[in-house]
Enzyme design. Structure first.
Site, PDB file in Angstrom:
ATOM      1  N   LYS A  34      19.912  29.822  -1.784  1.00 24.63           N
ATOM      2  CA  LYS A  34      18.728  29.870  -1.233  1.00 24.63           C
ATOM      3  C   LYS A  34      17.519  30.324  -2.196  1.00 24.63           C
ATOM      4  O   LYS A  34      17.567  31.034  -3.078  1.00 24.63           O
ATOM      5  CB  LYS A  34      18.868  30.469   0.178  1.00 24.63           C
ATOM      6  CG  LYS A  34      19.351  32.108  -0.240  1.00 24.63           C
ATOM      7  CD  LYS A  34      19.467  32.645   1.240  1.00 24.63           C
ATOM      8  CE  LYS A  34      19.689  34.265   1.224  1.00 24.63           C
ATOM      9  NZ  LYS A  34      20.262  34.792   2.263  1.00 24.63           N
ATOM     10  N   TYR A 248      -8.799  47.348 -14.742  1.00 25.28           N
ATOM     11  CA  TYR A 248      -9.494  47.885 -13.183  1.00 25.28           C
ATOM     12  C   TYR A 248      -9.265  49.151 -12.940  1.00 25.28           C
ATOM     13  O   TYR A 248      -8.258  49.675 -12.841  1.00 25.28           O
ATOM     14  CB  TYR A 248      -8.874  46.924 -12.158  1.00 25.28           C
ATOM     15  CG  TYR A 248      -9.205  45.441 -12.625  1.00 25.28           C
ATOM     16  CD1 TYR A 248     -10.724  44.951 -12.326  1.00 25.28           C
ATOM     17  CD2 TYR A 248      -8.204  44.224 -12.652  1.00 25.28           C
ATOM     18  CE1 TYR A 248     -11.173  43.690 -12.445  1.00 25.28           C
ATOM     19  CE2 TYR A 248      -8.760  43.103 -12.662  1.00 25.28           C
ATOM     20  CZ  TYR A 248     -10.094  42.771 -12.738  1.00 25.28           C
ATOM     21  OH  TYR A 248     -10.488  41.472 -12.771  1.00 25.28           O
TER      22      TYR A 248
END
Ligand code: PLP
Length: 352
Positions: A34, A248
């Site tokens: 899956k 950042y």
């Protein structure tokens, strides 16, 4: 390409063989592929495993249809509740439906292969023990092709968890009401490796994460090895001085003079921002720390010895040392979430 994921098929095979050694020859293997085989690429993984496993399991019908479209002929079990309107496709493409809800009996088309799914304590999908007699009635009144019965454990990722035995007891009492011929399966990776002596293998097992090389819980499993190797290259190299602040929010300050390497991989590719200043990669096989806030498409590494060059190889994930498992521990999640988060846009290369 900013980065490449190499999928080592030989390791996939070793992991599968570890499962087979554990459960023995008489137990069938239903490989869970899956969600793009936990990020490894569903079709490629299934093509490689198709003659080495008995079944495939997918979360969704669309995944099963994708396997059929790509020539996979194994039996396929779909876990989801059949979406309204999709019923004919189960029959047309010889896909086994999960009956996890009483409402599904009437919807599926005559002759559709079906596995009954009982909820014995997971409280997600599945029919509750209270619904047993109703399920038996529905089953007698319908013309589906019943081929299996299963349940799913909520706690098998932890060794010696009492809930596993409780669920197993509940399941066994439900199981006894159904014909012996139904293929019976309960075990995910945790149950396979941590509960080998609890008679819960039955006729088949449903290994997922262990195939890709990770133990499902905190207890390591020596036989497993991560299948994935994630590589990139430095796209920029610059001199930085002691006290320079990187990225950042300037969340990292250079403790000494050195070099900064810029790697073109970021959180949009699947490197969780929560790993900021908290993981290592290898630069030409030497461990170096990631430094500064991980941004959407880049992260940086600090090198304090030899000057790196643009194009130098960066290994982001590989084997146990650079493993999704380590990342998972650092940010309080599980390797499943790490590998399924690796962006599908990154090229997957399959190696033998
Ligand atoms: C995902 C899943 C599995 C596989 O679980 P792992 O822990 O990855 O082995 C097995 N059965 C069901 C019903 C699942 O949803």
């Amino acid at each position: 390409m900013s980065s490449t994921l190499y999928i080592h098929r030989s390791k996939l095979l070793n992991n599968l063989n570890a499962v087979k050694d554990k459960v023995g020859d008489s137990v069938k293997c239903m490989a869970v592929v899956k969600d793009e085989a936990y990020g490894h690429g569903m079709v490629q993984v299934a093509k490689y495993l198709h003659d080495k496993v008995d079944w495939f399991c997918t979360a969704k019908l669309v995944e099963a249809l994708e396997l059929r479209k790509n020539g996979i002929e194994n039996e396929i079990l779909v876990f989801e509740i059949p979406p309204e309107g999709s019923e004919q496709q189960y029959l047309d493409f010889n896909i086994t439906a999960s009956i996890s809800d009483l409402s599904v009996f009437d919807r599926l088309k005559a002759g559709t292969k079906a596995h009954l799914h009982f909820d014995t304590g997971m409280f997600r999908l599945g029919m509750l023990p209270d619904e047993l007699s109703k399920a038996l009635e529905e089953m007698k009144a319908s013309d589906l092709n019943y081929t299996g019965i299963y349940t799913h454990f909520a706690n098998s990722d932890v060794k010696h968890h009492p809930r596993v035995k409780e669920q197993l007891r509940t399941f066994n009492s439900i199981r006894s009401q159904f014909p012996r011929e139904l293929m019976t399966h309960t075990a995910n990776s945790g149950a396979i490796f941590y509960y080998g002596d609890e008679s819960l293998y039955f006729d088949a097992v449903r290994p997922g994460v262990c195939l890709y090389g990770y133990a499902p819980g905190s207890d390591e499993i020596a036989e497993l090895e991560p299948v994935i190797e994630w590589k990139s290259k430095l796209v920029q190299v610059k001199k930085i001085r002691q006290g320079d602040m990187v990225g950042y929010g300037s969340k990292w300050t250079a403790p000494e003079d050195g070099w900064l390497g810029v790697v073109p991989v970021g959180y949009a590719d699947g490197i969780f921002r929560g790993l900021t200043n908290n993981f290592q990669v290898k630069l030409n096989s030497v461990p170096v720390p990631e430094v500064g806030t991980i941004s959407m498409d880049y992260f940086m590494v600090f090198i304090n010895r030899t000057k790196p060059e643009i194009g130098d190889e960066v290994t982001i994930l590989k084997n146990h040392e650079l493993s999704a498992k380590n990342w998972a521990k650092k940010i309080g999640t599980i390797p499943y979430e790490i590998t399924t988060a690796i962006s599908p846009k990154i090229e997957r290369v399959y190696l033998d």
